[in-house]
Design an enzyme around this catalytic site. Structure first.
Site, PDB file in Angstrom:
ATOM      1  N   THR A 178      47.076  34.990  36.209  1.00 43.62           N
ATOM      2  CA  THR A 178      46.375  34.551  37.412  1.00 43.62           C
ATOM      3  C   THR A 178      46.579  33.056  37.671  1.00 43.62           C
ATOM      4  O   THR A 178      46.823  32.291  36.728  1.00 43.62           O
ATOM      5  CB  THR A 178      44.864  34.842  37.241  1.00 43.62           C
ATOM      6  N   ASP A 179      46.402  32.647  38.924  1.00 41.73           N
ATOM      7  CA  ASP A 179      46.463  31.211  39.244  1.00 41.73           C
ATOM      8  C   ASP A 179      45.238  30.463  38.714  1.00 41.73           C
ATOM      9  O   ASP A 179      45.233  29.229  38.662  1.00 41.73           O
ATOM     10  CB  ASP A 179      46.609  30.989  40.759  1.00 41.73           C
ATOM     11  N   GLU A 180      44.197  31.212  38.295  1.00 42.16           N
ATOM     12  CA  GLU A 180      42.954  30.544  37.876  1.00 42.16           C
ATOM     13  C   GLU A 180      43.135  29.745  36.583  1.00 42.16           C
ATOM     14  O   GLU A 180      42.319  28.883  36.266  1.00 42.16           O
ATOM     15  CB  GLU A 180      41.820  31.570  37.750  1.00 42.16           C
ATOM     16  N   TYR A 216      36.595  33.740  32.060  1.00 44.10           N
ATOM     17  CA  TYR A 216      37.719  34.596  32.490  1.00 44.10           C
ATOM     18  C   TYR A 216      39.024  33.808  32.482  1.00 44.10           C
ATOM     19  O   TYR A 216      40.003  34.205  31.845  1.00 44.10           O
ATOM     20  CB  TYR A 216      37.452  35.174  33.890  1.00 44.10           C
ATOM     21  N   LYS A 241      42.435  34.164  30.117  1.00 39.79           N
ATOM     22  CA  LYS A 241      43.777  34.430  30.643  1.00 39.79           C
ATOM     23  C   LYS A 241      44.735  33.298  30.237  1.00 39.79           C
ATOM     24  O   LYS A 241      45.888  33.546  29.879  1.00 39.79           O
ATOM     25  CB  LYS A 241      43.746  34.577  32.167  1.00 39.79           C
TER      26      LYS A 241
HETATM   27  P1  NAD Z   1      40.846  45.491  37.309  1.00 40.96           P
HETATM   28  O1  NAD Z   1      39.596  44.999  36.656  1.00 40.96           O
HETATM   29  O2  NAD Z   1      40.750  46.180  38.635  1.00 40.96           O
HETATM   30  O3  NAD Z   1      41.613  46.477  36.332  1.00 40.96           O
HETATM   31  C1  NAD Z   1      41.740  46.246  34.950  1.00 40.96           C
HETATM   32  C2  NAD Z   1      42.162  47.546  34.277  1.00 40.96           C
HETATM   33  O4  NAD Z   1      42.276  47.293  32.885  1.00 40.96           O
HETATM   34  C3  NAD Z   1      41.140  48.675  34.445  1.00 40.96           C
HETATM   35  O5  NAD Z   1      41.798  49.881  34.795  1.00 40.96           O
HETATM   36  C4  NAD Z   1      40.509  48.792  33.067  1.00 40.96           C
HETATM   37  O6  NAD Z   1      40.066  50.113  32.755  1.00 40.96           O
HETATM   38  C5  NAD Z   1      41.654  48.344  32.166  1.00 40.96           C
HETATM   39  N1  NAD Z   1      41.169  47.830  30.870  1.00 40.96           N
HETATM   40  C6  NAD Z   1      40.172  46.927  30.667  1.00 40.96           C
HETATM   41  N2  NAD Z   1      39.983  46.732  29.353  1.00 40.96           N
HETATM   42  C7  NAD Z   1      40.908  47.511  28.715  1.00 40.96           C
HETATM   43  C8  NAD Z   1      41.231  47.730  27.349  1.00 40.96           C
HETATM   44  N3  NAD Z   1      40.544  47.114  26.358  1.00 40.96           N
HETATM   45  N4  NAD Z   1      42.245  48.568  27.043  1.00 40.96           N
HETATM   46  C9  NAD Z   1      42.941  49.199  28.025  1.00 40.96           C
HETATM   47  N5  NAD Z   1      42.664  49.048  29.334  1.00 40.96           N
HETATM   48  C10 NAD Z   1      41.659  48.210  29.677  1.00 40.96           C
HETATM   49  O7  NAD Z   1      41.790  44.210  37.398  1.00 40.96           O
HETATM   50  P2  NAD Z   1      42.877  43.812  38.490  1.00 40.96           P
HETATM   51  O8  NAD Z   1      42.226  43.020  39.561  1.00 40.96           O
HETATM   52  O9  NAD Z   1      43.683  45.006  38.830  1.00 40.96           O
HETATM   53  O10 NAD Z   1      43.769  42.795  37.634  1.00 40.96           O
HETATM   54  C11 NAD Z   1      44.859  43.277  36.849  1.00 40.96           C
HETATM   55  C12 NAD Z   1      45.528  42.099  36.156  1.00 40.96           C
HETATM   56  O11 NAD Z   1      45.998  41.170  37.136  1.00 40.96           O
HETATM   57  C13 NAD Z   1      44.593  41.303  35.237  1.00 40.96           C
HETATM   58  O12 NAD Z   1      45.319  40.930  34.092  1.00 40.96           O
HETATM   59  C14 NAD Z   1      44.205  40.098  36.073  1.00 40.96           C
HETATM   60  O13 NAD Z   1      43.915  38.996  35.241  1.00 40.96           O
HETATM   61  C15 NAD Z   1      45.461  39.880  36.887  1.00 40.96           C
HETATM   62  N6  NAD Z   1      45.256  39.237  38.205  1.00 40.96           N
HETATM   63  C16 NAD Z   1      44.304  39.697  39.084  1.00 40.96           C
HETATM   64  C17 NAD Z   1      44.173  39.104  40.332  1.00 40.96           C
HETATM   65  C18 NAD Z   1      43.174  39.623  41.348  1.00 40.96           C
HETATM   66  O14 NAD Z   1      43.008  39.016  42.407  1.00 40.96           O
HETATM   67  N7  NAD Z   1      42.498  40.739  41.121  1.00 40.96           N
HETATM   68  C19 NAD Z   1      44.994  38.023  40.687  1.00 40.96           C
HETATM   69  C20 NAD Z   1      45.955  37.573  39.759  1.00 40.96           C
HETATM   70  C21 NAD Z   1      46.070  38.197  38.528  1.00 40.96           C
HETATM   71  P1  TYD Z   2      36.089  36.909  43.701  1.00 46.45           P
HETATM   72  O1  TYD Z   2      36.513  38.031  44.603  1.00 46.45           O
HETATM   73  O2  TYD Z   2      35.076  37.186  42.639  1.00 46.45           O
HETATM   74  O3  TYD Z   2      37.431  36.285  43.091  1.00 46.45           O
HETATM   75  P2  TYD Z   2      37.624  34.926  42.183  1.00 46.45           P
HETATM   76  O4  TYD Z   2      36.318  34.444  41.727  1.00 46.45           O
HETATM   77  O5  TYD Z   2      38.453  35.442  41.067  1.00 46.45           O
HETATM   78  O6  TYD Z   2      38.330  33.967  43.084  1.00 46.45           O
HETATM   79  O7  TYD Z   2      35.518  35.727  44.613  1.00 46.45           O
HETATM   80  C1  TYD Z   2      36.291  35.142  45.642  1.00 46.45           C
HETATM   81  C2  TYD Z   2      35.506  33.983  46.192  1.00 46.45           C
HETATM   82  O8  TYD Z   2      34.314  34.477  46.829  1.00 46.45           O
HETATM   83  C3  TYD Z   2      35.015  33.024  45.113  1.00 46.45           C
HETATM   84  O9  TYD Z   2      35.059  31.687  45.627  1.00 46.45           O
HETATM   85  C4  TYD Z   2      33.577  33.429  44.872  1.00 46.45           C
HETATM   86  C5  TYD Z   2      33.134  33.943  46.230  1.00 46.45           C
HETATM   87  N1  TYD Z   2      32.124  35.034  46.205  1.00 46.45           N
HETATM   88  C6  TYD Z   2      30.959  34.916  46.965  1.00 46.45           C
HETATM   89  O10 TYD Z   2      30.730  33.919  47.658  1.00 46.45           O
HETATM   90  N2  TYD Z   2      30.059  35.945  46.913  1.00 46.45           N
HETATM   91  C7  TYD Z   2      30.267  37.072  46.161  1.00 46.45           C
HETATM   92  O11 TYD Z   2      29.387  37.969  46.122  1.00 46.45           O
HETATM   93  C8  TYD Z   2      31.474  37.175  45.398  1.00 46.45           C
HETATM   94  C9  TYD Z   2      31.751  38.375  44.538  1.00 46.45           C
HETATM   95  C10 TYD Z   2      32.387  36.134  45.466  1.00 46.45           C
END
Ligand code: NAD
Ligand code: TYD
Length: 349
Positions: free
Chosen positions: A130-132, A156, A160
């Site tokens: 992630t970019d975070e 988180y 990562k």
């Molecule tokens: P998500 O929470 O929707 O999915 C995570 C999946 O991992 C789920 O299916 C869960 O069951 C599985 N999981 C969790 N713990 C596990 C374990 N111990 N063993 C096996 N499986 C397990 O997450 P997402 O949003 O799809 O993110 C997927 C990946 O991409 C993550 O690594 C996250 O850090 C990265 N990512 C997410 C975003 C975003 O905006 N959502 C952006 C950049 C990177």
């Molecule tokens: P989120 O979807 O949780 O992603 P991330 O924290 O990984 O960026 O949140 C996106 C943005 O929205 C973040 O600045 C937090 C804000 N946010 C709210 O203001 N209210 C909410 O209920 C949630 C879930 C997020």
């Protein structure tokens, strides 16, 4: 080619699994997922009976089980997405994030190394991050590049960042063939409704308050999940081993502006008077350690591998709203725990 995709029942993972199963019928795709609250096999209904796809329920924190799995299956590649992914949950329960995101990643690295150690040719460990990890762009200017120093603030993003360091250390110490990508905030179908966009779509639909943290001035850089899955495909097949690629669509939005846009789209789709849904906006106490701004510079990916986002945000958000409105059963199911119980009966746990 046998590829292990971890976390394939989650939001982004399900799009990656779908893309690989559909685009590469000659590959074998194994999806390993623990099916936590965030994992849902409903996300993969359309491809689950394809003969190049298989699901295994498993937990990446179980090192022995991972080693056994790699010994048995002899994967050629790993695309690792399994993680705990929600910042608010990491504030409430940080240890779970260390276990899954750090220890789980190290278990996979150990297993890959144990199986591949004398024959790295044709193998790849792709770590999805992630970019975070780069921290927060305070003061308005600049963007994250691949050389921006790590500066994570939430449990988180710290977990990562730690997993990224371990992946690079396996490259440098053991020569493991790895690649890492760091992507900005994703949106689209199948995202669990605890994240901003699906949560607010669901709340608007149910006429419930929209909890905007702080003043809503935090900025996020949004990318359509389908474009992220395509970037992962492009990097998996064309990226340079050992390298890092930033993925993002140059699409920054202040939270409050995004929420207002979402409200206006929802009013139109639901036939409500303009301005109706905005009345649901409720400013609430800010998230602890809330990063002000994320912005990704994806020049490297665009220049080296020719990837560009396929749609504008306004268009992607419309498609996303339509999907959630047409799939209210999915939304109700994942929030009620109904599917979780069903799969628990099928797969145990
Ligand atoms: P998500 O929470 O929707 O999915 C995570 C999946 O991992 C789920 O299916 C869960 O069951 C599985 N999981 C969790 N713990 C596990 C374990 N111990 N063993 C096996 N499986 C397990 O997450 P997402 O949003 O799809 O993110 C997927 C990946 O991409 C993550 O690594 C996250 O850090 C990265 N990512 C997410 C975003 C975003 O905006 N959502 C952006 C950049 C990177
Ligand atoms: P989120 O979807 O949780 O992603 P991330 O924290 O990984 O960026 O949140 C996106 C943005 O929205 C973040 O600045 C937090 C804000 N946010 C709210 O203001 N209210 C909410 O209920 C949630 C879930 C997020």
């Amino acid at each position: 080619m046998h590829i292990l995709i971890t976390g394939g029942a989650g939001f982004i993972g399900s799009h990656v699994v779908r893309r690989f199963v559909n685009s590469y019928p000659e590959y074998r795709i194994t999806n390993l997922d623990k099916l936590t609250y965030a994992g849902n096999l409903e996300n993969l209904r359309d491809i689950e009976s394809r003969n190049n796809y298989r699901f295994i329920r498993g937990d990446i924190t179980d090192g022995d089980a991972m080693l056994e799995l790699f010994r048995k299956e002899r994967f050629d590649g790993v695309i690792h997405l399994a993680a705990e992914s929600h910042v608010d949950r990491s504030i409430a329960n940080p240890t779970e994030f260390v276990m899954t995101n750090v220890v789980g990643t190290v278990n996979l690295l150990n297993a890959a190394r144990a199986i591949w150690k004398d024959a790295y040719e044709g193998k790849l460990f792709y770590h999805v991050s992630t970019d975070e990890v780069y921290g927060s762009l305070e003061g308005g200017g600049g963007m994250f590049t691949e050389t921006t120093p790590y500066d994570p603030h939430s449990p988180y993003s710290a977990s990562k960042a730690s997993s990224d360091h371990f992946v690079r250390s396996w490259r440098d110490t053991y020569g493991l063939p790895v690649v890492i990508s760091n992507c900005s905030n994703n949106y689209g179908a199948f995202q669990f409704p605890e994240k901003l966009i699906p949560l607010f779509i669901n709340n608007i639909r149910n006429e419930e308050p929209l909890p905007v943290y702080g003043k809503g001035e935090n900025v996020r850089d949004w990318l359509w999940v389908v474009d992220h899955a395509r970037a992962i495909d492009v990097i998996y097949h064309g990226g340079t081993q050992g390298e890092t690629y930033n993925i993002g669509g140059h699409n920054e939005w202040r939270n409050i502006d995004l929420v207002r846009l979402l409200c206006s789209i929802m009013d139109r789709k639901l036939g409500r008077p303009a301005g109706e849904s905005e009345k649901l906006i409720a400013y609430v106490t800010d998230r602890a350690g809330h990063d002000l701004r994320y912005a990704i510079d994806s020049t490297k990916l665009q220049g080296e591998l020719g990837w560009v986002p396929s749609i504008r945000f306004e268009e992607g958000l419309e498609i996303t709203v339509d999907w959630y409105l047409m799939n209210q059963e999915w939304l109700d199911g994942v929030t009620s725990g109904e599917y979780k119980n069903y799969y628990r009966r099928m797969y145990g746990g």
